[in-house]
Design a protein around this motif. Structure first.
Motif, short mmCIF file in Angstrom:
data_model
loop_
_atom_site.label_atom_id
_atom_site.label_comp_id
_atom_site.label_asym_id
_atom_site.label_seq_id
_atom_site.Cartn_x
_atom_site.Cartn_y
_atom_site.Cartn_z
N ALA A 1 0.84 -1.20 0.00
CA ALA A 1 0.00 0.00 0.00
C ALA A 1 0.87 1.24 0.00
O ALA A 1 1.96 1.26 0.60
CB ALA A 1 -0.92 0.01 1.22
N VAL A 2 0.39 2.27 -0.68
CA VAL A 2 1.07 3.57 -0.73
C VAL A 2 0.05 4.61 -0.29
O VAL A 2 -1.08 4.63 -0.79
CB VAL A 2 1.58 3.88 -2.15
CG1 VAL A 2 2.36 5.19 -2.16
CG2 VAL A 2 2.45 2.74 -2.67
N ALA A 3 0.42 5.49 0.65
CA ALA A 3 -0.56 6.41 1.23
C ALA A 3 0.02 7.78 1.51
O ALA A 3 1.24 7.94 1.67
CB ALA A 3 -1.13 5.83 2.53
N ALA A 4 -0.86 8.76 1.57
CA ALA A 4 -0.51 10.11 2.00
C ALA A 4 -1.61 10.61 2.93
O ALA A 4 -2.77 10.17 2.83
CB ALA A 4 -0.35 11.04 0.80
N CYS A 5 -1.25 11.51 3.82
CA CYS A 5 -2.25 12.01 4.77
C CYS A 5 -2.90 13.29 4.24
O CYS A 5 -2.30 14.04 3.46
CB CYS A 5 -1.65 12.24 6.14
SG CYS A 5 -0.33 13.47 6.21
N ILE A 6 -4.12 13.52 4.67
CA ILE A 6 -4.90 14.70 4.29
C ILE A 6 -4.92 15.64 5.49
O ILE A 6 -5.43 15.29 6.55
CB ILE A 6 -6.34 14.30 3.90
CG1 ILE A 6 -6.31 13.34 2.71
CG2 ILE A 6 -7.18 15.52 3.59
CD1 ILE A 6 -7.63 12.66 2.44
N GLN A 7 -4.37 16.83 5.31
CA GLN A 7 -4.27 17.79 6.40
C GLN A 7 -4.60 19.18 5.87
O GLN A 7 -3.75 19.87 5.32
CB GLN A 7 -2.88 17.78 7.03
CG GLN A 7 -2.75 18.66 8.26
CD GLN A 7 -1.45 18.39 9.02
OE1 GLN A 7 -0.69 17.49 8.67
NE2 GLN A 7 -1.21 19.15 10.07
#
Length: 248
Positions: free
Chosen positions: A197-203
């Motif tokens: 899995a590859v992910a980025a956070c939403i801020q």
């Protein structure tokens, strides 16, 4: 009041252990089967629970949880539930499963999913929770936390979930440093064997911490090393877009 408390206790337990059957749930909660069965029937009738698609005698959280998840912040105030639209257009052309999850205390809760149409794919029920230390999405969130908060979080045991789960605090610290540098997180065999899995956070701007994550998930033989950076760019772009929308 006792029956209401029991019902919520059952709902929380199913969210933690889903998919789970009546007998196992009764044992875990040390409650009579008849009591658990009545509460499950009520929750299912109201849409808070549904039978697991793979086994009708096991239960998972239903659509009502999906509607509510992410709409309440730590102070009990209603908030906008990301993502505002389906995550699929954000990460188009990957052909893999795309997940959106919201931060739920010290865990992530899956609130939106567009499943891959390929035969071998990752499918998880809406409402599934995962700890922050395991998996790309959780690590992306931890990497955005202040160092003091990370150290406080790491001051507990990190039990393994799959063969690739990082359980050593020092190794996880180095991993979080790498995530901060590249802007996205990667996991292989950390939550589910054989899955990457590859992910980025939403801020959103002005938010002290990330509120959600977006991730691309699929079998490791398809999400190969040469695709990691490409998918990383896709999730970072999607996370920025969603963050800007949430600002409004």
């Amino acid at each position: 009041m006792r029956s209401v408390r029991t019902t919520f206790q059952i709902l929380e337990a199913i969210a933690d252990f889903q998919p789970i059957g009546l007998s196992e749930l009764s044992r875990k909660l040390e409650l009579p089967k008849s009591t658990v069965q009545r509460s499950i029937a009520t929750l299912a009738d109201l849409g808070w629970l549904r039978p697991d698609s793979c086994a009708s005698t096991r239960w998972v959280v239903g659509d009502q949880v999906r509607k509510l998840s992410g709409k309440v912040d730590d102070d009990g105030q209603l908030t906008a539930a990301p993502p505002p639209r389906s995550p699929r257009p954000r990460c188009a052309a990957t052909l893999e499963t795309v997940h959106a999850a919201v931060v739920d205390g010290l865990a992530l809760r899956l609130v939106d999913s567009v499943d891959s149409e390929l035969a071998l794919r990752l499918i998880q029920p809406i409402g599934t929770r995962a700890p922050l230390y395991a998996g790309s999405a959780g690590k992306a969130v931890l990497a955005a936390w202040p160092d003091a908060d990370v150290e406080s979080y790491l001051d507990v045991e990190l039990p393994p979930i799959a063969s690739g789960t990082i359980t050593d605090p020092e190794t996880l610290r180095l991993e979080l440093k790498k995530i901060r540098q590249q802007g996205y997180a990667l996991s292989v065999n950390e939550l589910t064997e054989g899955m990457t899995a590859v992910a980025a956070c939403i801020q959103p701007e002005g938010s002290a911490r990330p509120v959600a994550t977006i991730s691309i998930n699929g079998p490791s033989f398809r999400i190969t090393e040469d695709l990691h950076a490409l998918y990383g760019e896709k999730v970072m772009t999607a996370a920025r877009e969603i963050g800007r929308e949430l600002e409004h």
